[in-house]
Design an enzyme around this catalytic site. Sequence first.
Site, PDB file in Angstrom:
ATOM      1  N   LYS A 120       0.872  -1.070   1.279  1.00  0.00           N
ATOM      2  CA  LYS A 120       0.178  -1.521   0.072  1.00  0.00           C
ATOM      3  C   LYS A 120       0.585  -2.933  -0.316  1.00  0.00           C
ATOM      4  O   LYS A 120       1.743  -3.311  -0.210  1.00  0.00           O
ATOM      5  CB  LYS A 120       0.539  -0.593  -1.100  1.00  0.00           C
ATOM      6  CG  LYS A 120      -0.049   0.803  -1.011  1.00  0.00           C
ATOM      7  CD  LYS A 120       0.343   1.611  -2.250  1.00  0.00           C
ATOM      8  CE  LYS A 120       0.070   3.094  -2.101  1.00  0.00           C
ATOM      9  NZ  LYS A 120      -1.349   3.438  -2.177  1.00  0.00           N
ATOM     10  N   GLY A 171      -0.107  11.371  -1.768  1.00  0.00           N
ATOM     11  CA  GLY A 171       0.997  10.476  -2.092  1.00  0.00           C
ATOM     12  C   GLY A 171       2.260  11.262  -2.350  1.00  0.00           C
ATOM     13  O   GLY A 171       2.939  11.722  -1.433  1.00  0.00           O
TER      14      GLY A 171
END
Lengths: 332, 194
Positions: free
Chosen positions: A89, A275
């Site tokens: 990310k 996640g």
Amino acid sequence: MGKKIELEELRHGTELLKRGFAKMQKGGVIMDVTNAEQARIAEDAGAVAVMALEKVPADIRASGGVARMADPKKITEIMDAVSIPVMAKCRIGHFVEAQALEALGVDMIDESEVLTPADPFYHIDKRKFKVPFVCGCRNLGEAVRRIWEGAAMIRTKGEAGTGNVIEAVRHMRMVTGSIKHLAEMDDEELYILSEEYTQSYAKSAEAILGREIDSNTPVYGDYLYDDIKEEIFGILKEIRKLQRLPVVNFAAGGIATPADAALMMQLGSDGVFVGSGIFKSSDPEKRAKAIVEAVTHFDEPEVIAEVSKDLGEAMPGLDIKSLEVKLQERGW
Amino acid sequence: MVKIGVIAIQGDVSEHVQSISRAMDILGIEGSVITVKKVKDVENLNGVLIPGGESTTITRIMNKSGLTEKIRKMYAEESIAIMGTCAGCVILAKEVEGGEVRGLELMNMKVMRNAFGRQKESFETFVDVKGLEEPYPAVFIRAPIIEKVWDDCEVVAKLGDKIVGARQDTLLALSFHPELTGDHRIYKLFFDML
């Protein structure tokens, strides 16, 4: 046969390759991992890819402060540990973090609201990169803008780090509902919608310039307002025809159980990101395998029932109303 | 009437389904294409297609569900045609390097996973394929390479000195993705094996 490979004949980083990479993830589970050991567990469980992070979203939420790109050393360790693709990310708008991740060789970059945004005006111009990007969205407008900017894959945002699937469901219903509605719109109505979707670029430009813009003002890099509107109109026509996004669309943000994952698949996702849901549970290995099977067999209730047995404690969930920070509100 | 099944555990399944239907239309072949997730789905199939995706993920579930065993049996008894692209190529190989994959293990070849490198090394180009007159537009995504073939396994596509396609009996393995370019000619090679 026997022709020598001419290097200039190999075309890298094309739109087909970027979107094609995302298509190879379909029907799969992409799992957040924070070290090599977790990455191996994810791979063994059947994850199609891993997302390399310093902390899972639940811990980012708990610790507060500014969340940034992970330490490249950590990302490299994870890349060395597994044979499946590794994603990482970067912050919204932080194109230098994205450049660094591309240089590192990650397979896909997530321009993610889970990290603290770096640019109050603009998301990254993803067409400038050879590496494919995935971006979050809450609704069709956000999805279309990210696709226009060059995202090769979309994921609905949900609310990361909560273990609560309600926001993921909300965003998936909003995207698929809007796409269905496009079928009833004629070109004129679609054009008005493309104007509406282009407004967010106009607003950013107005905030920067301190004045109103016209149709020939550059509002995103060198792109003029009118040009963006025309291209967004083109994307909307394609979506109306396909009756789906022209790129792969996963669900994310709050998926904690096999049934959650299958729910998102039945609502029209091409796959899921999990996640905190795996490594914040009591038996990550077993839960990871169960979620992978639930995604393949999402429309077979007997399989969902079977794999959901005896998984131990799921991650502790959070009520959305109790949240001080909603990650989904980052990005526009 | 031919009946083709696309293994639908994970990967770009719908792209293959659409490409096969389109190729059938173009070539005037009467038949149907279905998706396969369970053992019962493969009954009465003439051909099986294994799509691109993650070979580790696909084999794990194929093995667990009994699909691997069932398809091996159908090949042994009925010589059904099987085509594998990218991950499917890995799954067809008897020997695999670069990761733990134990798939159908039918073809006399050794395959190296992710042999060109990571996604940034993915590329498009044209390759010469045996049986096709013009070069084929090929998309290589984190693609495998066939390092060697032996016995009755024959090379059908090469990129420079690298083997990117092989055929053995009614089995066809390609390290690229015909389903992404929509060029139907590869599917004709597959239909010819039915």
